[in-house]
Design an enzyme around this catalytic site. Structure first.
Site, mmCIF file in Angstrom:
data_model
loop_
_atom_site.group_PDB
_atom_site.id
_atom_site.type_symbol
_atom_site.label_atom_id
_atom_site.label_comp_id
_atom_site.label_asym_id
_atom_site.label_seq_id
_atom_site.Cartn_x
_atom_site.Cartn_y
_atom_site.Cartn_z
ATOM 1 N N ASP A 85 41.420 40.940 43.271
ATOM 2 C CA ASP A 85 42.277 42.055 42.899
ATOM 3 C C ASP A 85 43.135 42.401 44.117
ATOM 4 O OD1 ASP A 85 43.252 44.355 41.474
ATOM 5 O OD2 ASP A 85 41.887 45.551 42.702
ATOM 6 N N ASP A 117 39.090 46.274 36.700
ATOM 7 C CA ASP A 117 38.515 45.002 37.133
ATOM 8 C C ASP A 117 37.193 44.693 36.442
ATOM 9 O OD1 ASP A 117 40.594 44.617 38.940
ATOM 10 O OD2 ASP A 117 39.558 45.714 40.526
ATOM 11 N N ASP A 125 37.594 46.181 42.699
ATOM 12 C CA ASP A 125 37.009 47.494 42.971
ATOM 13 C C ASP A 125 37.300 48.538 41.906
ATOM 14 O OD1 ASP A 125 39.778 47.764 43.568
ATOM 15 O OD2 ASP A 125 39.320 49.496 44.828
#
Length: 738
Positions: free
Chosen positions: A411, A609, A605
């Site tokens: 990410d 996600d 995080d």
């Protein structure tokens, strides 16, 4: 963290490692101990809160000492008969010599009988399943014969003793009292040392809470009062003096200090905390007085979760261990058949004594214990070492998958970037004031903990604006957030959200920028555009370079706009795919898996996600990840930054390498040992000693560090290990792990 498809079994009451399948009772009830050593040590040592190191002794320990003393006397008196075999009968043909030989043989019979009573009793009880006969409810469990390595040892000892006793009564033939006695001493002493080593290696979870204070000082309306930590409820304000260990999770309400969080995160650098800073139980307050408002009670703290995670992981078995257990369960009957065949062959040739001696060596050289220890101990040591560096891995099965990861998807915001975004520019529509737009946006974002939300809320607070509480606030995964403020339905989110609401032709959406932008929307109108800036983590470039050095493919998936994504791609020299919704990320992961035909990890995080993290072979939640991300993931990096990520993969590959080395040793040792024993080239005492040394070698191989654990620089440790284990050998060896 989600459960992984790993096999769970009962854990040993002494060392906590899984109980091998071969020690399961009929009906599925598991034995309380994983091996004879742990079983006997539990009686020798009064394990308890005041005996973490196993230093207190019991009468059974005195029995071991007495058994050793008697065995040494047996060896001394047996020298009389060995001298006759070496130098001839000599004076033994005389009445005095014959009488002395008879006296010594009966004395040896007496001494060996005492050794069997002292040390053979626990072995007999272990074989019959009666050594520990009470279950947790206190009722007695029925005993049942257990065919395992202890059965082999017991059969060999009793055969040597019975044959020697018959020869003593007959007054002729060889005596094997010294062999029977020394085998019992070696097996008992070896089991004791083995069990102590396993307990020490698996004691990390038990010692994790040992340094926490049991009582704290709390602030009350009437003053200050001491209270047990177990009684501290969320909301209580607790005093933490300089030099004290923080006993609760909470937020600082008063004071400034440095805290040492190395016990939780593995980070050696001290962190500065002040009002509103988050602190965790287990951290050391270094130099300032702090008052902390408790946010969770005992049992729900992060350090409690770490301890539970280690205990749960210790009970789970990796796939490779289940294979070893099945082999071990078939191994013992085959060894018994081999020993019986050797005895029969020698007997038919007219040398039953040599047959007994050789079959006894065959029984004793076999060591399925090493097969049972090979994987659990190496995996658990790796899990405990990862925990000391602030990396929580949920199971040995995850460790196996980490060792075979071929591609990593990241990410962007909050993962490869700091996630501490700031509002750099605002453009508002002509029909709304800037402060009103900022207040409305901050109101919506107050219901989220995304880095963009924090930036807008902090920006509004910095301008002294009122931030009303939103109603019906809900997160729109991958798009933004929506809610009602003063009867107005508002949304705040990405360009994709703005386009979905029908504002595609709004002038604010036509503005271009390379930075991140979010839009405040009411219906199909754009009220304001917020431009935010973020910066990459300083360690990100080194981490990605370290991972690439061992052949891993790196790619970034983000829901951010193209401009900020391309900035990051140029800075870190990495492929970045932008404007992806959670479903798009999952689809891309599945596509990567099909094309590359390898296991894939995802590092993130945020709430958006969670779906792709759950779909990945291994999901890794970093830093201050959301609760949903931590639950969806299999690994949690507790400290700030990504520098431990290369170390995590290196540690997993090293653990798998150790498991395979252990299994290779166990199979090789048994194959060579059984061959030599069958040929009559090994004595029973040497065979018993080798069996003990084999298990201790497995313990040592699994526990020894490959680098000093006090170094928290994960990238440096990873590169050091990569120099010893080449990428081809590491990746190739691990690719078969399931």
């Amino acid at each position: 963290m989600t459960d992984t498809p790993a096999s769970e079994t009962a854990s040993c009451d002494h060392c906590g490692l899984p109980v091998p399948r071969s020690r399961l009772r009929r009906g599925g009830e598991a034995s309380a101990f994983c091996c004879f050593g742990c079983h006997i040590v539990q009686q020798m040592v009064r394990a308890g809160e005041n005996d973490q190191d196993g230093t207190a002794t019991s009468p059974l320990m005195l029995r071991l000492g007495m058994g050793v003393f008697l065995a040494m006397n047996i060896m001394a008196f047996s020298g009389f008969f060995y001298s006759q075999q070496v130098y001839g009968n000599g004076g033994s043909d005389s009445p005095a010599g014959s009488l002395l030989a008879s006296v010594f043989s009966y004395l040896l019979l007496l001494l060996c009988t005492l050794v069997i009573v002292l040390l053979g009793g626990p072995l007999i009880g272990e074989t019959l399943g009666t050594m520990t006969v009470r279950n947790q409810s206190g009722s007695r469990r029925p005993w049942a014969w257990r065919i395992d390595v202890n059965s082999l040892i017991l059969m060999g000892v009793l055969a040597a003793f019975v044959l020697s006793a018959v020869n003593t009564v007959r007054g002729s033939g060889h005596l094997y009292y010294d062999t029977a006695a020394m085998i019992l001493v070696l097996v008992t002493l070896g089991g004791y040392l083995d069990a102590r080593a396993k307990r020490k290696a698996a004691a990390s979870g038990e010692s994790l809470l040992a340094s926490l204070p049991s009582a704290v000082t709390v602030r009350l309306e009437t003053g200050e009062s001491e209270m047990q930590v177990a009684a501290v409820e969320p909301g209580r304000i607790v005093r933490v003096r300089p030099g004290e260990t923080i006993a609760i999770d909470g937020d600082v309400v008063e004071g400034t200090s440095h805290v040492d969080e190395s016990v939780l995160t593995g980070e050696s650098r001290h962190r500065v905390v002040s009002e509103s800073s988050r602190v965790l139980a287990g951290a050391m307050n270094m130099d300032g007085l702090l008052w902390v408002r408790a946010s969770s009670k005992q049992g729900e703290r992060v350090i409690d979760q770490v301890k539970r995670l280690l205990e749960e992981a210790r009970r789970r078995q990796p796939a490779i261990q289940r294979t070893a257990d099945r082999i071990a369960s078939m191994f013992v009957p085959l060894v018994m058949l081999l020993a019986g065949g050797v005895l029969l062959w020698h007997t038919l040739r007219g040398d039953a004594g040599a047959g007994l001696f050789t079959s006894l060596s065959v029984l004793l050289i076999s060591c399925p214990c090493a097969l049972g220890l090979a994987a659990p101990l190496a995996c658990y040591n790796a899990l405990a070492r990862a925990s000391r560096h602030g990396m929580l891995v949920d199971s040995p099965a995850t460790l196996e998958k980490l060792a075979s990861i071929g591609a990593i998807l990241f990410d962007k915001t909050g993962t490869l970037t700091r996630g501490r975004m700031t509002v750099s520019h605002i453009v508002v529509a002509e029909y709304i004031l800037p402060d009103d737009a900022i207040s409305l946006a901050a109101s919506l974002e107050s219901a989220s903990n995304h880095p963009i939300a924090s930036a807008i809320v902090d920006f509004a607070k910095g301008r002294g604006l009122n931030i009303p509480s939103p109603q019906q606030a809900r997160v729109l995964p991958g798009l933004g957030i929506a809610g009602v403020i003063s009867d107005r339905m508002l949304r705040l989110g990405s360009l994709a959200l703005a386009q979905q609401t029908g504002a595609a032709e709004d002038p604010l959406l036509l503005l271009t920028s390379e930075d991140t932008a979010v839009y405040l929307l009411e219906g199909s109108r754009a009220l304001a555009r917020f431009t935010l800036a973020d910066e990459s983590r300083p360690e990100a470039a080194q981490v990605l370079s370290s991972l690439r050095s061992v052949g891993m493919t790196i790619r970034v998936l983000t829901g951010d706009d193209t401009g900020p994504a391309q900035q990051l791609a140029a800075l870190l020299n990495v492929d970045v795919l932008s404007r992806l919704l959670p479903g798009d990320k999952v689809a891309h992961l599945e596509s990567e898996r099909r094309v590359r035909k390898c296991k894939i990890a995802f590092v993130g995080d945020g709430i958006n996600d969670a779906p792709v993290m759950g779909a990945a072979d291994v999901g890794i939640a970093v830093g201050n990840a959301t609760d949903l991300a931590r639950q969806a993931g299999h690994v949690h990096l507790m400290g700030e930054g990504l520098d431990r990520l290369p170390f995590l993969f290196a540690l997993a590959r090293d653990a798998v390498r150790r498991v395979r080395m252990n299994l290779l040793w166990a199979f090789g040792y048994n194959a060579i040992g059984l061959t030599l024993a069958t040929m009559g080239l090994l004595s029973p005492i040497f065979a018993a000693s080798s069996m003990v040394v084999s298990s201790l070698l497995i313990v040592w191989t699994s526990s020894r560090p490959w680098r000093e654990d006090n170094n928290s620089d994960g990238a440096t440790e990873f590169n050091t290990l990569a120099g010893v284990l080449s990428p081809s050998s590491l990746y190739g060896a691990a690719s078969g792990a399931s």
